[in-house]
Design a protein around this motif. Structure first.
Motif, PDB file in Angstrom:
ATOM      1  N   LEU A   1     -11.279 -56.041 -15.496  1.00  0.00           N
ATOM      2  CA  LEU A   1     -12.442 -55.263 -15.063  1.00  0.00           C
ATOM      3  C   LEU A   1     -12.431 -53.855 -15.658  1.00  0.00           C
ATOM      4  CD1 LEU A   1     -12.608 -57.687 -13.123  1.00  0.00           C
ATOM      5  CD2 LEU A   1     -13.354 -56.090 -11.352  1.00  0.00           C
ATOM      6  N   TRP A   2     -11.251 -53.312 -15.919  1.00  0.00           N
ATOM      7  CA  TRP A   2     -11.132 -52.052 -16.636  1.00  0.00           C
ATOM      8  C   TRP A   2     -10.784 -52.341 -18.088  1.00  0.00           C
ATOM      9  CZ3 TRP A   2     -13.139 -48.126 -14.348  1.00  0.00           C
ATOM     10  CH2 TRP A   2     -12.958 -47.863 -12.983  1.00  0.00           C
ATOM     11  N   PRO A   3     -11.143 -51.455 -19.023  1.00  0.00           N
ATOM     12  CA  PRO A   3     -10.684 -51.629 -20.412  1.00  0.00           C
ATOM     13  C   PRO A   3      -9.162 -51.694 -20.468  1.00  0.00           C
ATOM     14  CG  PRO A   3     -12.355 -49.905 -20.275  1.00  0.00           C
ATOM     15  CD  PRO A   3     -11.992 -50.261 -18.867  1.00  0.00           C
ATOM     16  N   GLN A   4      -8.641 -52.416 -21.432  1.00  0.00           N
ATOM     17  CA  GLN A   4      -7.201 -52.625 -21.486  1.00  0.00           C
ATOM     18  C   GLN A   4      -6.439 -51.464 -22.103  1.00  0.00           C
ATOM     19  OE1 GLN A   4      -5.580 -55.479 -19.945  1.00  0.00           O
ATOM     20  NE2 GLN A   4      -7.611 -55.011 -19.114  1.00  0.00           N
ATOM     21  N   ALA A   5      -7.024 -50.768 -23.048  1.00  0.00           N
ATOM     22  CA  ALA A   5      -6.339 -49.622 -23.656  1.00  0.00           C
ATOM     23  C   ALA A   5      -6.291 -48.463 -22.669  1.00  0.00           C
ATOM     24  CB  ALA A   5      -7.057 -49.200 -24.931  1.00  0.00           C
ATOM     25  N   ARG A   6      -5.171 -47.789 -22.601  1.00  0.00           N
ATOM     26  CA  ARG A   6      -4.992 -46.736 -21.604  1.00  0.00           C
ATOM     27  C   ARG A   6      -5.995 -45.601 -21.771  1.00  0.00           C
ATOM     28  NH1 ARG A   6       0.850 -44.205 -21.331  1.00  0.00           N
ATOM     29  NH2 ARG A   6       0.131 -43.263 -23.304  1.00  0.00           N
ATOM     30  N   ASP A   7      -6.257 -45.192 -23.020  1.00  0.00           N
ATOM     31  CA  ASP A   7      -7.193 -44.089 -23.219  1.00  0.00           C
ATOM     32  C   ASP A   7      -8.620 -44.497 -22.850  1.00  0.00           C
ATOM     33  OD1 ASP A   7      -7.339 -45.839 -25.365  1.00  0.00           O
ATOM     34  OD2 ASP A   7      -7.420 -44.268 -26.906  1.00  0.00           O
ATOM     35  N   ALA A   8      -8.987 -45.735 -23.159  1.00  0.00           N
ATOM     36  CA  ALA A   8     -10.307 -46.225 -22.766  1.00  0.00           C
ATOM     37  C   ALA A   8     -10.413 -46.344 -21.255  1.00  0.00           C
ATOM     38  CB  ALA A   8     -10.576 -47.574 -23.427  1.00  0.00           C
TER      39      ALA A   8
ATOM     40  N   ALA B   1     -13.083 -44.601 -18.739  1.00  0.00           N
ATOM     41  CA  ALA B   1     -13.903 -45.438 -17.859  1.00  0.00           C
ATOM     42  C   ALA B   1     -13.750 -45.022 -16.400  1.00  0.00           C
ATOM     43  CB  ALA B   1     -13.523 -46.909 -18.032  1.00  0.00           C
ATOM     44  N   ARG B   2     -12.518 -44.753 -15.987  1.00  0.00           N
ATOM     45  CA  ARG B   2     -12.289 -44.314 -14.599  1.00  0.00           C
ATOM     46  C   ARG B   2     -12.940 -42.945 -14.358  1.00  0.00           C
ATOM     47  NH1 ARG B   2      -6.764 -47.129 -14.228  1.00  0.00           N
ATOM     48  NH2 ARG B   2      -7.059 -48.530 -12.443  1.00  0.00           N
ATOM     49  N   SER B   3     -12.831 -42.063 -15.321  1.00  0.00           N
ATOM     50  CA  SER B   3     -13.447 -40.746 -15.177  1.00  0.00           C
ATOM     51  C   SER B   3     -14.963 -40.869 -15.066  1.00  0.00           C
ATOM     52  CB  SER B   3     -13.075 -39.855 -16.363  1.00  0.00           C
ATOM     53  OG  SER B   3     -11.688 -39.599 -16.396  1.00  0.00           O
ATOM     54  N   ALA B   4     -15.560 -41.734 -15.882  1.00  0.00           N
ATOM     55  CA  ALA B   4     -17.006 -41.931 -15.848  1.00  0.00           C
ATOM     56  C   ALA B   4     -17.450 -42.481 -14.496  1.00  0.00           C
ATOM     57  CB  ALA B   4     -17.430 -42.872 -16.973  1.00  0.00           C
ATOM     58  N   CYS B   5     -16.713 -43.447 -13.977  1.00  0.00           N
ATOM     59  CA  CYS B   5     -17.059 -44.020 -12.665  1.00  0.00           C
ATOM     60  C   CYS B   5     -16.924 -42.977 -11.564  1.00  0.00           C
ATOM     61  CB  CYS B   5     -16.170 -45.218 -12.361  1.00  0.00           C
ATOM     62  SG  CYS B   5     -16.568 -46.688 -13.326  1.00  0.00           S
ATOM     63  N   ALA B   6     -15.860 -42.189 -11.623  1.00  0.00           N
ATOM     64  CA  ALA B   6     -15.659 -41.158 -10.601  1.00  0.00           C
ATOM     65  C   ALA B   6     -16.763 -40.112 -10.666  1.00  0.00           C
ATOM     66  CB  ALA B   6     -14.286 -40.508 -10.776  1.00  0.00           C
ATOM     67  N   GLU B   7     -17.174 -39.738 -11.881  1.00  0.00           N
ATOM     68  CA  GLU B   7     -18.258 -38.765 -12.019  1.00  0.00           C
ATOM     69  C   GLU B   7     -19.556 -39.322 -11.442  1.00  0.00           C
ATOM     70  OE1 GLU B   7     -20.450 -35.964 -15.396  1.00  0.00           O
ATOM     71  OE2 GLU B   7     -18.787 -37.287 -15.986  1.00  0.00           O
TER      72      GLU B   7
ATOM     73  N   ALA C   1     -20.941 -51.552 -14.369  1.00  0.00           N
ATOM     74  CA  ALA C   1     -21.382 -51.831 -12.996  1.00  0.00           C
ATOM     75  C   ALA C   1     -21.828 -50.550 -12.303  1.00  0.00           C
ATOM     76  CB  ALA C   1     -20.246 -52.495 -12.218  1.00  0.00           C
ATOM     77  N   PHE C   2     -21.114 -49.470 -12.551  1.00  0.00           N
ATOM     78  CA  PHE C   2     -21.454 -48.205 -11.891  1.00  0.00           C
ATOM     79  C   PHE C   2     -22.695 -47.544 -12.483  1.00  0.00           C
ATOM     80  CE2 PHE C   2     -17.798 -48.728  -9.475  1.00  0.00           C
ATOM     81  CZ  PHE C   2     -17.760 -47.754  -8.491  1.00  0.00           C
ATOM     82  N   PHE C   3     -22.948 -47.763 -13.754  1.00  0.00           N
ATOM     83  CA  PHE C   3     -24.097 -47.104 -14.375  1.00  0.00           C
ATOM     84  C   PHE C   3     -25.335 -47.995 -14.457  1.00  0.00           C
ATOM     85  CE2 PHE C   3     -20.963 -43.964 -15.628  1.00  0.00           C
ATOM     86  CZ  PHE C   3     -21.682 -42.795 -15.455  1.00  0.00           C
TER      87      PHE C   3
END
Length: 210
Positions: free
Chosen positions: A84-91, A95-101, A164-166
């Protein structure tokens, strides 16, 4: 394995849409219970399931999970293979930052352009604070797409929790006929072509609200 998602009206409930798309990303079978919003007994009905009196709420064998962000993280942990999250750590960090924002911000957009999937009409004028939100959203989408979107039409290539969040934001921008940069407009179109979103959207169009 048993999942039941408590949601509100599909026409208006943006947070319910986010949680539903998150569950859809897992591929798991789940039950859906819709509680009509803005009725005299709405809060009482929701309180039968959720301690906050709000939707969405996910009922699982691990107990109730409320708030869309908590639901997303629960599902990502439980359905690891669904990625459900991108697999690369930087991605994944972006993604987590975008969802939190999205989860905590864009108040002006929510206030002046509430989700209404049956709407297809521009505002006479978009307030300046809402336009600032829209510009920030377009910039954020562009960053995600430019850095990690090369594998598909979504923010990180393939659909993930960030989409999903956007998705409700994309819906707002189309419902209110907001003029967008080409890349943002293409992302809105990709959202409307997403089969999970299409199922929700069609159900909203067919929804009979009192």
């Amino acid at each position: 394995m048993s999942l039941t998602l408590i949601i509100g009206d599909k026409t208006y409930s943006s947070w319910s849409l986010r949680a539903t798309l998150a569950v859809e990303l897992t591929g798991a079978v789940y039950d859906e219970q819709l509680i009509a919003l803005n009725r005299p007994d709405t809060r009482a009905q929701i309180l039968q399931h959720s301690p906050t009196g709000k939707v969405p709420l996910l009922i699982s064998e691990d107990g109730p999970v409320w708030d869309s962000l908590a639901i997303a993280e629960y599902l990502a942990e439980r359905f690891v293979d669904a990625q459900l999250w991108p697999q690369a750590r930087d991605a994944r960090a972006l993604a987590r930052s975008a969802c939190a924002e999205m989860h905590s911000g864009f108040v002006a957009l929510r206030t002046h352009l509430p989700m209404d999937l049956k709407r297809n009409q521009a505002l006479a004028e978009i307030p300046a604070d809402a336009m600032a939100d829209i510009q920030r959203i377009c910039a954020l989408w562009a960053e995600c797409r430019q850095r990690f979107g090369h594998g598909g039409a979504f923010l990180f290539g393939q659909p993930c929790l960030a989409d999903a969040f956007f998705a409700p934001v994309a819906a707002r921008l189309r419902s209110y006929q907001v003029v967008l940069p080409a890349e943002a407009a293409a992302y809105v179109e990709a959202t409307y072509q997403w089969s999970a979103f299409q199922r929700w959207y069609q159900a909203a169009l067919e929804e009979h609200l009192a």
